[in-house]
Design an enzyme around this catalytic site. Sequence first.
Site, PDB file in Angstrom:
ATOM      1  N   ASP A 345     -44.032  78.531  -6.537  1.00 14.19           N
ATOM      2  CA  ASP A 345     -42.604  78.082  -7.970  1.00 14.19           C
ATOM      3  C   ASP A 345     -42.733  78.817  -9.039  1.00 14.19           C
ATOM      4  OD1 ASP A 345     -41.053  75.902  -9.454  1.00 14.19           O
ATOM      5  OD2 ASP A 345     -42.269  76.923 -10.414  1.00 14.19           O
ATOM      6  N   GLU A 382     -40.623  81.400  -4.444  1.00  7.11           N
ATOM      7  CA  GLU A 382     -39.463  81.337  -5.315  1.00  7.11           C
ATOM      8  C   GLU A 382     -38.631  83.199  -6.005  1.00  7.11           C
ATOM      9  OE1 GLU A 382     -37.448  77.495  -7.889  1.00  7.11           O
ATOM     10  OE2 GLU A 382     -38.910  78.350  -8.174  1.00  7.11           O
TER      11      GLU A 382
END
Length: 714
Positions: A345, A382
């Site tokens: 993330d 990401e």
Amino acid sequence: MDSFRILPGKPISGGTSVTARGVNFSVFSRNATKIFLELFENEDSSEPFQTIELSPKTNKTGDIWHVFVEGLKAGALYLYRAEGPFNPSHGHRFDGKQHLFDPKAKCFSGGSVFRHLLSDKTGPLEKMPKNVVIDDEAFDWGDDMPLKIPLGKTIIYEAHLKGFTASPTSKVAHPGTYAGFKEKIPYLQELGITAVEFLPIFEFDEYENTNVNPMTGARMKNYWGYSTIGFFAPKASFAADKTPGGAVREFKELVKALHEAGIEVILDVVFNHTAEGNEHGITLNFRGFDNSIYYHLVNNQKQYYMNFSGCGNSLNCNHPVVSDFIIDCLHYWVLEMHVDGFRFDLASILTRDERGFPLQQCPLTERISEDPVLRNTKIIAEPWDCGGAYQIGGFPGGANNRWCEWNDKYRDGIRRFIRGDSHLSTEAATRISGSSDLFALSGRNPTHSINFITAHDGFTLNDLVTYNHKHNEQNGEDNRDGNDNNLSYNYGFEGAVINPKINAMRERQIKNFFTTLMISQGTPMFVAGDEVRRTQGGNNNAYCQDNEISWFNWDDVTNNAKTLDFFKKLIAIREKHPVFQRNRFFCGPSSTVFTNPPDISWFNFDGTVPDWKSMEKFLALRLGGCATNIGDANELGLEDNDFYIAFNMEMHDTMVTIPMPSNNSDMTGRKWYRLIDTSIDGMNSALADGEEEDIISQDKYVVPANSIVVLISK
């Protein structure tokens, strides 16, 4: 309880290590002056039954504090305290009275820190979770091994562990748990996906969120879990077994069962920040052991935190101590928990140096890429953060860069093209063919692009064709949260309708999106429930909705059986045909490697070479099955069928001219057969292998408005 004999211990690995004689404890702190290990009899104990003071003379090696507790066994409960300087302007926030979690704790007991916070940001000790000593050797993995499914054959299913079975409609024995998810594995097998990507299952506290639903008065939760407390610990409340350590065993049983079903496990991991927040946050572990090392602090004003995560703080990932912590954590989940990969993330924070600046050559991300233990795992970035770093296509991973990336350019380009926006044909062609503009320069291949239309963050696929605007009123933030740029369309009415024409168009667009995803080069990912038109009622930021808004409604499996059937057939088509699984970019007609037909050819509706400047809402291509995977000049992949694919996003039907397919291996002519036509209602929109429809005309086909047609040569 009787006290235990205390020995100096060893500075090994951090966390706890169980032996036949007892348990070794070790923890990092460079600037602490004293460390206290406290042992507890029960989860709800309000005080320890034994406090062990670690001496800097006998219980410290370098910056590692350590102690061995003879006679202690797995299942024991413990916490720490750390004394040292409290000088925020210099980055130090020690508080000898504050109980701390072990940063490398392998399990937590039940309870909540945030639910019982007092005004001084502490809570009653009996309500605070305790760390649990885990014996990793106690679980029998049998012959479980990593599946090592190639990226080209991977289809990722993003799911919330709890939300998948929390609804009463799931009818599982243990809803919302690892055990409950295990009961639904046959459904995943029938669907055909190859990997489950779990939203965060590292220990977090759902009661961190204090917002209130203005419609119901209920307290909101941190449902998604992007606020980690324990990086080595599976979330205890996700376990049906509530005994200390039960979550570890139950998670391992789930992984083992998924592997037996041929499904990999990918974890969404949050190394960009922690739950401790900014200077107004609370001390849980890292801040109490060595705040100045673990976090990015503002230079010359170290009482403040740099906030590249949007969540109050940012981990100082390229400090050697923090880098080692991250690598140790990844090793643990691979070696002891048998997971197959990680999605990082806000991964751009991992690439920031100790001053907070993004690195083009990053020691940590290159180390992860090259690490020998992690070599066969999937690593997915990401490739952006909330501090402005945006590294799509250029996420740093060293000379042998094997990082995959979430491709938001694919998401946005395909959303706009399928919606019918003008002048998107060229963009769509680039994304469908593997995004070479993003990944070729770094030496990576199409499979490094994680293609997705939807993710947990945003509209579900059903809501993407049902709402023009977000509807986050129940989040308690006056609908200010969530993205306003959804690239969605409601087709005439905001929300659910009974109008059959609108519903038919929405169903067709869902099929268009999924067809595009499955025939595109790259690694596809979709969100759990998209296959049965799961809705969140227009909420595009359901991070706080631990209820029916977010949960998988299993009644949809029956109610939307046609959509589910379509998804199953599309997945089966992709898995069977290597022409959709290329690990090299296309060469095209101009290639020096001669194949007939070329690996890819593009067409206008009349069969001519397209004028890309004037292409509007139409796109057609032929994939040559005799050139499925060109690598070196003399390297050809497996022979496959040819495919002709036409996208008509106009508002009117279009008659297309179909090119010739290639010959069979015995030089006999092939014919085109209809495999997919998204304009057809019912179960025949997509056809299974061997059931393709013979088409009368071999040179013309009417592609209806807002539809995709896929022909296969046989």
